[in-house]
Write a protein that holds these residues in place. Structure first.
Motif, PDB file in Angstrom:
ATOM      1  N   GLU A 102     -10.763   8.912   6.330  1.00 20.55           N
ATOM      2  CA  GLU A 102     -10.805   7.668   5.998  1.00 20.55           C
ATOM      3  C   GLU A 102     -12.536   6.978   5.999  1.00 20.55           C
ATOM      4  O   GLU A 102     -12.819   6.353   5.230  1.00 20.55           O
ATOM      5  CB  GLU A 102     -10.205   6.673   6.848  1.00 20.55           C
ATOM      6  CG  GLU A 102      -8.832   6.889   6.838  1.00 20.55           C
ATOM      7  CD  GLU A 102      -7.956   6.196   8.060  1.00 20.55           C
ATOM      8  OE1 GLU A 102      -6.657   6.003   7.885  1.00 20.55           O
ATOM      9  OE2 GLU A 102      -8.597   5.921   8.991  1.00 20.55           O
ATOM     10  N   THR A 161      -8.320  -2.700   6.763  1.00 22.68           N
ATOM     11  CA  THR A 161      -9.488  -2.780   5.781  1.00 22.68           C
ATOM     12  C   THR A 161     -10.539  -3.667   6.451  1.00 22.68           C
ATOM     13  O   THR A 161      -9.997  -4.773   6.841  1.00 22.68           O
ATOM     14  CB  THR A 161      -8.978  -3.055   4.363  1.00 22.68           C
ATOM     15  OG1 THR A 161      -8.057  -2.267   3.673  1.00 22.68           O
ATOM     16  CG2 THR A 161     -10.306  -3.066   3.702  1.00 22.68           C
ATOM     17  N   ARG A 173     -14.806   5.863   2.376  1.00 22.10           N
ATOM     18  CA  ARG A 173     -15.438   4.422   2.346  1.00 22.10           C
ATOM     19  C   ARG A 173     -16.172   4.232   0.845  1.00 22.10           C
ATOM     20  O   ARG A 173     -16.516   5.157   0.278  1.00 22.10           O
ATOM     21  CB  ARG A 173     -16.577   4.111   3.185  1.00 22.10           C
ATOM     22  CG  ARG A 173     -17.758   4.815   3.109  1.00 22.10           C
ATOM     23  CD  ARG A 173     -18.712   4.825   4.520  1.00 22.10           C
ATOM     24  NE  ARG A 173     -19.875   5.220   4.161  1.00 22.10           N
ATOM     25  CZ  ARG A 173     -20.175   6.503   4.471  1.00 22.10           C
ATOM     26  NH1 ARG A 173     -19.049   7.419   4.861  1.00 22.10           N
ATOM     27  NH2 ARG A 173     -21.300   7.014   4.488  1.00 22.10           N
ATOM     28  N   SER A 217     -11.332   1.585   4.654  1.00 19.81           N
ATOM     29  CA  SER A 217      -9.910   1.370   4.510  1.00 19.81           C
ATOM     30  C   SER A 217      -9.101   2.228   5.126  1.00 19.81           C
ATOM     31  O   SER A 217      -9.250   3.715   4.982  1.00 19.81           O
ATOM     32  CB  SER A 217      -9.171   1.470   2.887  1.00 19.81           C
ATOM     33  OG  SER A 217      -9.913   0.418   2.169  1.00 19.81           O
ATOM     34  N   LYS A 243       0.793  -1.214   0.030  1.00 22.92           N
ATOM     35  CA  LYS A 243       0.009  -0.037   0.083  1.00 22.92           C
ATOM     36  C   LYS A 243       0.795   1.327   0.107  1.00 22.92           C
ATOM     37  O   LYS A 243       0.472   2.232  -0.678  1.00 22.92           O
ATOM     38  CB  LYS A 243      -0.940  -0.099   1.271  1.00 22.92           C
ATOM     39  CG  LYS A 243      -2.133  -0.875   1.081  1.00 22.92           C
ATOM     40  CD  LYS A 243      -2.921  -0.887   2.491  1.00 22.92           C
ATOM     41  CE  LYS A 243      -4.101  -1.957   2.391  1.00 22.92           C
ATOM     42  NZ  LYS A 243      -4.791  -1.891   3.667  1.00 22.92           N
ATOM     43  N   VAL A 286     -16.791  -1.079   2.318  1.00 23.91           N
ATOM     44  CA  VAL A 286     -15.340  -1.229   2.580  1.00 23.91           C
ATOM     45  C   VAL A 286     -14.750   0.240   3.219  1.00 23.91           C
ATOM     46  O   VAL A 286     -14.716   1.192   2.597  1.00 23.91           O
ATOM     47  CB  VAL A 286     -14.319  -1.781   1.313  1.00 23.91           C
ATOM     48  CG1 VAL A 286     -12.951  -2.057   1.919  1.00 23.91           C
ATOM     49  CG2 VAL A 286     -15.059  -2.950   0.743  1.00 23.91           C
ATOM     50  N   SER A 325      -4.541 -10.370  -0.127  1.00 25.13           N
ATOM     51  CA  SER A 325      -5.454 -10.378   0.492  1.00 25.13           C
ATOM     52  C   SER A 325      -6.264 -11.470   1.108  1.00 25.13           C
ATOM     53  O   SER A 325      -6.729 -11.699   2.161  1.00 25.13           O
ATOM     54  CB  SER A 325      -6.561  -9.508   0.080  1.00 25.13           C
ATOM     55  OG  SER A 325      -6.957  -9.939  -1.126  1.00 25.13           O
TER      56      SER A 325
END
Length: 487
Positions: free
Chosen positions: A403, A425, A407, A420, A238, A418, A279
């Motif tokens: 954050e 996450t 979403r 993150s 990331k 989701v 993931s």
């Protein structure tokens, strides 16, 4: 008749077991006997000499004396070390036997040792005045590799070598994270990128690594082989991905070098593919840790029952209850999966009642809620993230408003969103999203209002998503869970 009476009394006294006599353990058959000398002569040592029998008896007397004198008291620190050892059962058996106890029925093939669950504690953000960061993002030591720590192993392999943070590529990226993204851990993330750039080209930091896909894949594989958790490797990916997105979208690269700009965009797609594969491994790793944690709890309960049974036999049930109270403190803070469900289920009715008020517009905005109701909403949402979605407390403590606003919908599962964060996450249901949004729009402003009565210039608190009843960013999410559990 008098003679018969005397004979009866003599037989009664001769057959009555003295109350002061202790049952002694036979070291051969591992059973306790009221008269160990008789048992040895008749059974286990019937071919041995009298001197050998008496020596075994004296040894058994000393053992039971030591057990009664020192074997009934257990130090909490000792139990903690036993539970944290790689072979919990073997270590417990060794300690019991050293105290004069006998463990029978041990299988010939020892069961696989349970590796204790290592608490995943995020590394705290370094102070801005600090020139060095504290280390890896969410690094989890691999307990299967003994001898050296993870940090020492990474250093010995050269994975901590990095380019200077004063390089133009890294300086501009750091400013972007600090000022544009309000990233509190920006120094740590920049260092991760600096390490990656050094691995790709030790001589010069540049963007040309985007043309070395195989070497990039090798780097992330080596991080896993060194012992970093899948989640930590995911965080490295990331960081590199965010680094490239900054240079492709927030700099003049598209004008100065169109070919390199296109290569960077292709490399981002390459990282997306690695992330998808990683993931799945992160999900398996999380599931494995949960299973190990539950197994560890079962072993701890087994140990509890074994020790309690021994103490009941030696000192009686009433006195053993005091020990039971001491040992229960060892398990404080450890919740099984059943207890996790029970905590959320027990609080859900009251929580939904408060949410109903907010949803129906009975509060303006949230001002008619009591302090207890405000805290219930806060604690319950924290519990959803930590207990239901198995995230670390640090995720809750450092989650930001940006954050939450960023979403996105889950393309693979309709009705899910989701979220993150910088280091994790998690996926919320549509109902949970509605709860979080009501908290954000109705409850959180009330919390911030309490803060503004005291402090006017705390911009950091305004950016945090979860705000305590004092109007400041929550300090310890674990304490909040404990308060919810007590309610």
């Amino acid at each position: 008749m008098l003679i018969n009476a005397k004979i009866s009394v003599f037989l009664f006294l001769s057959n009555r077991q003295p109350r002061s006599r202790n049952f002694l353990l036979c070291p051969i058959c591992k059973k306790t006997h009221w008269s160990l000398p008789v048992h040895l002569r008749r059974s286990c040592m019937r071919t041995s000499s009298e001197a050998d029998i008496l020596a075994v008896v004296e040894s058994a007397k000393r053992a039971v004396s030591n057990l009664l004198r020192t074997g009934r008291v257990w130090e909490y620190s000792l139990l903690s070390r036993i539970m944290q050892s790689p072979d919990t059962i073997g270590r417990m058996i060794e300690e019991l036997e050293s105290r004069g106890n006998a463990v029978v029925g041990i299988p010939t093939e020892a069961p696989t040792a349970a590796v204790p669950a290592v608490p995943d504690v995020p590394v705290e953000a370094p102070a801005e005045s600090s020139s060095e960061s504290s280390g890896e993002l969410y690094q989890c030591p691999d307990t299967t590799k003994q001898g050296t720590s993870l940090r020492e192993r990474m250093a010995s392999l050269g994975y901590y070598k990095k380019h200077s943070l004063d390089h133009d590529l890294l300086v501009s990226f750091a400013k972007f994270l600090q000022f544009d993204m309000s990233n509190e851990n920006f120094k740590q993330e920049v260092e991760n990128v600096a390490r990656f750039l050094y691995f790709m080209d030790p001589q010069q930091a540049s963007l040309l690594f985007v043309r070395q896909h195989e070497k990039s894949r090798e780097y992330f594989l080596k991080l896993s082989e060194a012992g970093l958790s899948k989640q930590t490797v995911q965080n490295y990916i990331k960081s590199v991905k965010r680094f490239l997105k900054f240079h492709t979208g927030s700099t003049d690269l598209c004008f100065t070098d169109r070919v390199l700009h296109e290569d960077c965009k292709n490399y981002i797609s390459f990282l997306d593919n690695i992330q998808m594969a990683t993931s799945k491994q992160v999900s398996k790793e999380t599931t494995r840790k949960r299973s190990v944690s539950l197994l560890n709890i079962k072993i701890m309960n087994w140990t509890h029952n074994v020790i309690l049974t021994i103490n009941v036999l030696i000192i009686g049930y009433n006195n053993a209850s005091l020990y039971l109270h001491r040992f229960d403190t060892f398990q404080e803070g450890v919740l099984s999966s059943t207890q996790v469900t029970a905590v959320l289920a027990a609080a859900k009715k009251d929580f939904l009642a408060v949410i109903g008020k907010l949803h129906a517009g009975e509060c303006s905005p949230g001002h008619q809620l009591t302090l207890t109701e405000l805290q219930l909403v806060l604690y319950y949402l924290e519990a959803i993230v930590i207990l239901e979605h198995a995230q670390r407390p640090g995720v809750v403590e450092h989650m930001t408003v940006t954050e939450w606003i960023s979403r996105r919908r889950d393309d693979t599962r309709p009705g899910f969103v989701v979220v993150s964060t910088q280091v994790a996450t998690f996926v919320l249901t549509q109902e949970q999203e509605m709860w979080f949004d009501l908290y954000f729009s109705e409850v959180r402003p009330v919390m911030l209002g309490k803060k503004r009565k005291r402090v006017e210039d705390d911009d950091e608190t305004d950016e945090r998503f979860f705000i305590s009843s004092t109007g400041k960013a929550i300090y310890n999410a674990s304490n909040d869970l404990e308060r919810l559990h007590k309610k």
